[in-house]
Scaffold this motif. Structure first.
Motif: not given
Ligand SMILES: NC(=O)c1ccc[n+]([C@@H]2O[C@H](COP(=O)([O-])OP(=O)(O)OC[C@H]3O[C@@H](n4cnc5c(N)ncnc54)[C@H](O)[C@@H]3O)[C@@H](O)[C@H]2O)c1
Length: 671
Positions: A447-453, A495-499
């Motif tokens: 759920g971390k935006p850093e992981d998505l980045e 929108v929702g999960s870090q996808a």
């Protein structure tokens, strides 16, 4: 009770207090009253079997009221009190990480910010259900919180049949949605059997827990628009795209238009839906007056603005108004939910939103006539524009199919084909699917935006490296996808999960997934869930959409989708799903999907290599057998790289030879 305890308890032993109906939430329209008295009794028996007999007398009048008022038994009382959203995976109860990740994906599909009708467990498309009722939701989450890596949860159209012993390489969940004996697959069959509580319309990513909000479709829509403008040799800047729908998938259109750089006008009849998209920043401006709209659009085109405008009203009015006012439309399409024409998917012109809802529930026959009249009018206006040069394409929503059934002038001269192509026939099929490019996606379970980045960065590096040696045939796709992933953070698509969604071919998907798995093993990022939507190379057999560019007659068969889900399930998918229904309607498509949890282990590496390879190459081989040149190229390339792959290749017949034979209508060869 803590969140974990609430999940683990499943259906509470003591019934919770009834829940008030919340008018501020976007609710599903009332469904058709289709059951006979005896069938209604059966529906109650079916619903009550989830509950202890002591509660039956309390629940029966409530379910009776729900069936009467809403046409379905949703069991609103059981709706949980906790907030519905994808939590970090560590917050879910469970004995195995895979099952926790699936809980996260289910809750994301029901998140109020993501789901279309969250209280009716509908994620998108008006009828795309995750579950039929709240008892099924509670029971499923409980099973997931208990399962081990030696068990598989079996889901029958939203109903959790139970946990069955299996093994660690088996899927943790096997989902089937709406699978019917083929003769019982008409629209009214869905109404009836869904009202009875024995089947559901899982759409695609709704019933397979893989919806990631409209982002999922923004990418595909952006590619469609970019290639659409390329097709008509027009710059996107200063170009006009007119369409409709700001719902689950259609809501991606204005955003995609902005990414592509054109002016987008998108009509939407449901004010609440427009408000949601506007407040999320997915559409820039909202205009309710047609004159004002016309003036604003002319100005935007003249200034080559990149802007998206929602018209708060019916799309038919826009087509007609732009014809009267000579507003030139470059690209045109439609994304009302015509896979579901009589139950809220399409709102006819001339009636208010409320009038339509009232009529569809109380006078379905009159409503059907209104829809058909409206489709005829819409097609007439579109034809006027195309006569002036507009390029119109069907967006896989069954617009041309339903318009033709309504008697609209949409047939080609041969009276067999439609006069306009579908976006798959002209754009996505030959340019993407046949080469293996499709909607690969991932969700960062932390759920971390850093992981998505970080995953964005990894994916971009992988693609850039691959592009250096990619053949010229796929350079454009590689470039478009690299551009997409570079702009993904800036475009604020979550929108929702870090996808994230990113079109990639088999090699790209495997390379990206392997790089993620390595990063997880090195502790750089948390667990990742892989998946795709069904708008893809192999997962879906749909003659008017995904497989509309198959011309060997097999577009009406569903072997590919079934083979795909079977193959995925024994090659390591964490969960698999197969659905009747999907975007173009009940009985019109079979589609399958998967989810795969990456945890950085060697097992995950083995599974991803085996499963992703099959998941794409199955479809390429079928497309190649159907004589699609791009797919023949792609499968030959795949075979060269991996000698274990041996695919039957088609021989091409000279048409002159075929055309020489004289044939009679009943196909008896004369000479
Ligand atoms: N985006 C894609 O790439 C894609 C691909 C294939 C199919 N589709 C199809 O597009 C359709 C839309 O999908 P969705 O998830 O957005 O559905 P949805 O039901 O969430 O949205 C459709 C919207 O259209 C609005 N609408 C209906 N009639 C209207 C009218 N006459 N004028 C203006 N607005 C009207 C509805 O109020 C609704 O909000 C579906 O049939 C889907 O299968 C989309």
């Amino acid at each position: 009770m803590s969140f974990k305890e609430q999940i683990k308890q499943g259906i509470p032993l003591e019934l919770p207090a009834p829940k008030p109906y919340e008018p501020s939430i976007n609710h599903a329209p009332k469904r058709k009253d289709i059951l006979s008295i005896e069938e209604k009794k059966l529906a109650f028996r079916n619903a009550l079997r989830y509950f202890d007999a002591k509660d039956h007398a309390t629940l029966l009048p409530e379910f009776q009221n729900e069936l009467k008022t809403y046409g379905r038994i949703y069991m609103y009382r059981l709706r949980p009190d906790y907030k519905m959203y994808a939590r970090p995976v560590s917050e879910y109860p469970g004995k195995c990480e895979q099952a926790k990740a699936i809980q996260l994906m289910i809750q994301n599909n029901l998140d109020y910010a993501v789901a279309q009708h969250p209280h009716e467990l509908i994620t998108y498309g008006g009828n795309g259900a995750v579950f039929q009722n709240w008892a099924q939701y509670l029971l499923t989450m409980k099973y997931l919180s208990e399962m081990t890596e030696e068990q598989t949860l079996v889901m029958y159209s939203g109903h959790p049949q139970g946990l069955f012993p299996s093994h660690k390489d088996a899927p943790r969940v096997v989902v089937t949605n709406g699978m019917m004996i083929p003769n019982y697959s008409k629209q009214d069959d869905w109404e009836k059997f869904n009202a009875l509580g024995v089947t559901q319309y899982g759409q695609m990513t709704a019933g397979s827990y893989m919806y990631i909000g409209p982002q999922g479709i923004v990418h595909g829509t952006t590619i469609t628009l970019l290639n659409g403008f390329r097709k008509i040799n027009k710059e996107t800047y200063g170009g006009l795209f007119v369409t409709s729908g700001l719902g689950g998938m259609s809501g991606a259109q204005p955003k995609a238009g902005n990414i592509a750089g054109c002016v987008t006008v998108c009509a939407e009849v449901n004010e609440k839906v427009t408000e949601t998209r506007h407040s999320q920043g997915w559409v820039d401006e909202v205009i309710s007056d047609l004159d004002e709209l016309s003036i604003r659009v002319k100005e935007a085109i003249a200034n080559k603005e990149t802007v998206s405008i929602a018209y708060d009203g019916n799309v038919v009015d826009v087509w007609e108004k732009f014809d009267e006012d000579n507003v030139y439309i470059d690209l045109g399409s439609d994304q009302t939910s015509l896979h579901n024409p009589w139950a809220g998917g399409y709102y006819p012109v001339g009636l208010t939103y409320e009038e339509s809802n009232e009529m569809m529930a109380n006078n379905p026959t009159a409503f059907k006539t209104e829809v058909q009249k409206s489709l005829v009018r819409q097609a007439k206006a579109i034809n006027k524009h195309t006569a002036k040069g507009t390029y119109f394409f069907d967006y896989g929503n069954a617009f041309l199919l339903e318009a033709s059934r309504a008697g609209a002038d949409v047939m080609a001269a041969n009276n067999i084909d439609f006069r306009y192509p579908s976006y798959v026939q002209d754009i996505m099929g030959p340019m993407c699917f046949d080469f293996g490019f499709g909607p690969f996606r991932w969700v960062c379970a932390s759920g971390k935006p850093e992981d998505l980045e970080m995953t964005d960065q990894i994916a971009c590096e992988v693609l850039e490296e691959m592009k250096k040696t990619s053949p010229p045939e796929i350079q454009q796709q590689m470039a478009d996808n690299i551009q997409w992933i570079k702009g993904a953070q800036e475009n604020k698509l979550v929108v929702g999960s870090q996808a994230r969604i990113l079109y990639a071919d088999a090699e790209g998907r495997i390379n990206i997934a392997s790089a993620f798995n390595k990063a997880i093993s090195e502790g750089k990022i948390g667990m990742v869930v892989l998946g795709r939507d069904h708008h893809d190379v192999s997962g879906t057999d749909s003659p008017y959409r995904e497989t509309s560019n198959i011309y060997d007659g097999s577009q009406f068969t569903a072997d590919m989708a079934i083979q795909n889900v079977i193959g995925d399930s024994f090659r390591g998918a964490t969960w698999v799903s197969i659905h009747n229904g999907g975007g173009v309607g009940w009985g019109e498509v079979i589609n399958g999907g998967f989810g795969m949890v990456l945890d950085g282990s060697d097992d995950a590496q083995r599974r991803l290599e085996s499963m992703l390879y099959w998941d794409v190459n199955n479809g390429i081989s079928r497309r190649s057998w159907a004589r699609n040149n791009e797919a023949v190229f792609a499968i030959k390339r795949a075979m060269k790289k991996n000698p274990m792959l041996q695919v039957t290749l088609p021989n091409f017949v000279d048409d002159e030879l075929i055309n020489k034979i004289e044939l009679t209508e009943n196909n008896q060869i004369k000479n």
